[in-house]
Design an enzyme around this catalytic site. Structure first.
Site, PDB file in Angstrom:
ATOM      1  N   GLN A 101      -9.651  16.204  95.345  1.00 23.12           N
ATOM      2  CA  GLN A 101     -10.131  15.118  96.203  1.00 23.12           C
ATOM      3  C   GLN A 101      -9.223  14.992  97.422  1.00 23.12           C
ATOM      4  OE1 GLN A 101     -11.221  11.527  93.449  1.00 23.12           O
ATOM      5  NE2 GLN A 101      -9.823  12.849  92.349  1.00 23.12           N
ATOM      6  N   ASN A 102      -8.132  15.734  97.415  1.00 20.59           N
ATOM      7  CA  ASN A 102      -7.141  15.586  98.494  1.00 20.59           C
ATOM      8  C   ASN A 102      -7.603  16.283  99.762  1.00 20.59           C
ATOM      9  OD1 ASN A 102      -5.728  14.277  96.569  1.00 20.59           O
ATOM     10  ND2 ASN A 102      -4.273  15.929  96.172  1.00 20.59           N
ATOM     11  N   ASP A 104      -5.241  16.949 102.157  1.00 19.02           N
ATOM     12  CA  ASP A 104      -3.997  17.349 102.823  1.00 19.02           C
ATOM     13  C   ASP A 104      -3.775  18.856 102.921  1.00 19.02           C
ATOM     14  OD1 ASP A 104      -3.087  18.091 100.192  1.00 19.02           O
ATOM     15  OD2 ASP A 104      -2.328  16.071  99.857  1.00 19.02           O
ATOM     16  N   HIS A 119     -13.541  16.122  99.377  1.00 25.23           N
ATOM     17  CA  HIS A 119     -13.545  15.090 100.425  1.00 25.23           C
ATOM     18  C   HIS A 119     -13.157  15.622 101.789  1.00 25.23           C
ATOM     19  CE1 HIS A 119     -13.053  11.924  96.968  1.00 25.23           C
ATOM     20  NE2 HIS A 119     -14.280  12.381  97.073  1.00 25.23           N
ATOM     21  N   CYS A 127     -18.154  18.438 115.111  1.00 22.45           N
ATOM     22  CA  CYS A 127     -18.880  17.837 116.219  1.00 22.45           C
ATOM     23  C   CYS A 127     -19.834  16.774 115.671  1.00 22.45           C
ATOM     24  CB  CYS A 127     -19.655  18.948 116.938  1.00 22.45           C
ATOM     25  SG  CYS A 127     -20.673  18.338 118.278  1.00 22.45           S
ATOM     26  N   GLY A 187      -3.306  13.284  88.617  1.00 19.16           N
ATOM     27  CA  GLY A 187      -3.017  12.524  89.830  1.00 19.16           C
ATOM     28  C   GLY A 187      -4.205  11.810  90.436  1.00 19.16           C
ATOM     29  N   THR A 188      -5.156  11.449  89.601  1.00 18.48           N
ATOM     30  CA  THR A 188      -6.296  10.686  90.138  1.00 18.48           C
ATOM     31  C   THR A 188      -6.569   9.451  89.286  1.00 18.48           C
ATOM     32  OG1 THR A 188      -8.646  10.699  90.714  1.00 18.48           O
ATOM     33  CG2 THR A 188      -7.967  12.241  88.989  1.00 18.48           C
ATOM     34  N   SER A 189      -6.918   8.365  89.970  1.00 20.04           N
ATOM     35  CA  SER A 189      -7.231   7.125  89.257  1.00 20.04           C
ATOM     36  C   SER A 189      -8.623   7.209  88.620  1.00 20.04           C
ATOM     37  CB  SER A 189      -7.163   5.936  90.217  1.00 20.04           C
ATOM     38  OG  SER A 189      -8.034   6.145  91.317  1.00 20.04           O
TER      39      SER A 189
HETATM   40  P1  OAD Z   1      -5.590   7.006  93.820  1.00 19.74           P
HETATM   41  O1  OAD Z   1      -4.548   6.446  94.723  1.00 19.74           O
HETATM   42  O2  OAD Z   1      -6.784   6.181  93.545  1.00 19.74           O
HETATM   43  O3  OAD Z   1      -4.939   7.395  92.425  1.00 19.74           O
HETATM   44  C1  OAD Z   1      -3.772   8.154  92.346  1.00 19.74           C
HETATM   45  C2  OAD Z   1      -3.401   8.270  90.867  1.00 19.74           C
HETATM   46  O4  OAD Z   1      -2.294   9.149  90.760  1.00 19.74           O
HETATM   47  C3  OAD Z   1      -2.987   6.946  90.218  1.00 19.74           C
HETATM   48  O5  OAD Z   1      -3.646   6.832  88.974  1.00 19.74           O
HETATM   49  C4  OAD Z   1      -1.475   7.101  90.040  1.00 19.74           C
HETATM   50  O6  OAD Z   1      -0.994   6.451  88.888  1.00 19.74           O
HETATM   51  C5  OAD Z   1      -1.327   8.586  89.890  1.00 19.74           C
HETATM   52  N1  OAD Z   1      -0.033   9.145  90.311  1.00 19.74           N
HETATM   53  C6  OAD Z   1       0.787   8.727  91.315  1.00 19.74           C
HETATM   54  N2  OAD Z   1       1.837   9.556  91.439  1.00 19.74           N
HETATM   55  C7  OAD Z   1       1.685  10.524  90.498  1.00 19.74           C
HETATM   56  C8  OAD Z   1       2.434  11.678  90.132  1.00 19.74           C
HETATM   57  N3  OAD Z   1       3.577  12.015  90.747  1.00 19.74           N
HETATM   58  N4  OAD Z   1       1.962  12.452  89.129  1.00 19.74           N
HETATM   59  C9  OAD Z   1       0.812  12.123  88.487  1.00 19.74           C
HETATM   60  N5  OAD Z   1       0.074  11.044  88.785  1.00 19.74           N
HETATM   61  C10 OAD Z   1       0.500  10.256  89.773  1.00 19.74           C
HETATM   62  O7  OAD Z   1      -5.989   8.444  94.426  1.00 19.74           O
HETATM   63  P2  OAD Z   1      -7.283   9.331  94.107  1.00 19.74           P
HETATM   64  O8  OAD Z   1      -7.704   9.187  92.708  1.00 19.74           O
HETATM   65  O9  OAD Z   1      -7.010  10.673  94.636  1.00 19.74           O
HETATM   66  O10 OAD Z   1     -11.296   9.325  99.024  1.00 19.74           O
HETATM   67  O11 OAD Z   1      -8.363   8.622  95.036  1.00 19.74           O
HETATM   68  C11 OAD Z   1      -9.658   9.135  95.055  1.00 19.74           C
HETATM   69  C12 OAD Z   1     -10.254   8.997  96.435  1.00 19.74           C
HETATM   70  O12 OAD Z   1     -10.158   7.631  96.869  1.00 19.74           O
HETATM   71  C13 OAD Z   1      -9.512   9.754  97.518  1.00 19.74           C
HETATM   72  O13 OAD Z   1      -9.891  11.112  97.597  1.00 19.74           O
HETATM   73  C14 OAD Z   1      -9.910   9.018  98.760  1.00 19.74           C
HETATM   74  C15 OAD Z   1      -9.767   7.589  98.258  1.00 19.74           C
HETATM   75  O14 OAD Z   1     -10.563   6.655  98.911  1.00 19.74           O
HETATM   76  C16 OAD Z   1     -11.701   9.579 100.261  1.00 19.74           C
HETATM   77  O15 OAD Z   1     -10.951   9.506 101.214  1.00 19.74           O
HETATM   78  C17 OAD Z   1     -13.133   9.925 100.354  1.00 19.74           C
END
Ligand code: OAD
Length: 246
Positions: A101-102, A104, A119, A127, A187-189
């Site tokens: 989902q990253n 970067d 994403h 464009c 690393g995703t919520s």
């Molecule tokens: P979130 O910020 O929602 O979740 C990040 C998760 O990673 C949390 O559950 C943290 O506890 C966990 N975490 C933090 N540091 C960590 C580490 N070092 N090792 C393991 N886990 C760790 O981010 P995403 O789930 O990526 O969408 O968010 C999903 C989407 O929401 C993103 O792609 C973005 C955002 O809106 C768009 O921009 C379309």
């Protein structure tokens, strides 16, 4: 924890086919802010003002300024040991799909060859008029950048709230989830769909879910193994055990 790491390694040793879903947490150890943690972006900024088509239509310069700032921040960051393990996995498993989902680009910078970017990618733009025109783009201090061919405004090549994912991209991710033996999520919520549905598709199709995350998520209960820890620390530990025995 040690037992869970050993169990995860045991499962991976028996596996030929793996799909991975990563989120902002895997880049947190590279100093890129996550979205929903206490210091996350959506606790500092209003998503509707910066990450929607409506916001961009009303105020493109504000949106571009924010993406330019994020580009500069991400360009200074380096992949961490967690990213590097996925590079190893890509070489090791006969079937392997890395879905992120990253935006970067750190998986690619770590060396992953094939990355399904759900994403988009913050280092690209497209464009507004001819959406299929996607290109590498660093905004710098140009907050109203125009298409070199037609002069229309260009936009960051990322998915904003309320927008659909590219059908080919989500199709590839869904197929990988449905066909893998093991699905790793890190690393995703797991709250943003359709990405958050991928581990559930994998499980419904018989895959085992291994989760590595700092906190519990809505899919933790469905995981065969759910490890609370940092991806940059836990993944290398698991991988050492997988490689050690083969
Ligand atoms: P979130 O910020 O929602 O979740 C990040 C998760 O990673 C949390 O559950 C943290 O506890 C966990 N975490 C933090 N540091 C960590 C580490 N070092 N090792 C393991 N886990 C760790 O981010 P995403 O789930 O990526 O969408 O968010 C999903 C989407 O929401 C993103 O792609 C973005 C955002 O809106 C768009 O921009 C379309």
């Amino acid at each position: 924890m040690k037992k869970q790491i050993e169990k995860a390694a045991e499962i991976l040793k028996e596996t030929l086919s793996v799909a991975v879903l990563t989120g902002a947490g895997v880049s947190a150890e590279s100093n890129i802010p996550t979205y929903r943690d206490a210091d996350g972006l959506w606790n500092q900024f209003q998503a509707q003002d910066l990450a929607t088509l409506e916001a961009f239509s009303k105020n493109p310069a504000t949106v571009w300024e924010w993406y330019s700032y994020r580009q500069q921040l991400m360009l200074k960051c380096e992949p961490n040991p967690g990213h590097k393990i996925f590079v190893e996995m890509e070489k090791y498993f006969p079937e392997f799909t890395l879905i992120t989902q990253n935006i970067d680009g750190l998986h690619q910078r770590a060396g992953s060859k094939d990355v399904v970017e759900l994403h988009g990618n913050v280092m690209k733009a497209r464009c507004m008029k001819e959406e299929e025109k996607v290109f590498d783009f660093i905004a710098g201090d140009n907050y109203l950048p125009k298409c070199e061919d037609c002069g229309s405004l260009i936009r960051p090549h990322v998915v904003w709230f309320g927008e659909m994912l590219d059908s080919e991209v989500i199709g590839k991710a869904t197929s990988a989830a449905a066909n893998c033996e093991v699905f790793i999520m890190s690393g995703t919520s797991a709250v943003v769909y359709p990405a958050a549905g991928l581990p559930l598709i994998a499980i419904r199709n018989g895959a085992k879910l291994i989760e590595i995350n700092l906190e519990e998520t809505p899919v933790s209960d469905y995981a065969e193994i759910s490890i609370r820890g940092k991806s940059g620390e836990i993944l290398p530990e698991i991988w050492k055990l997988v490689k050690g025995d083969k």
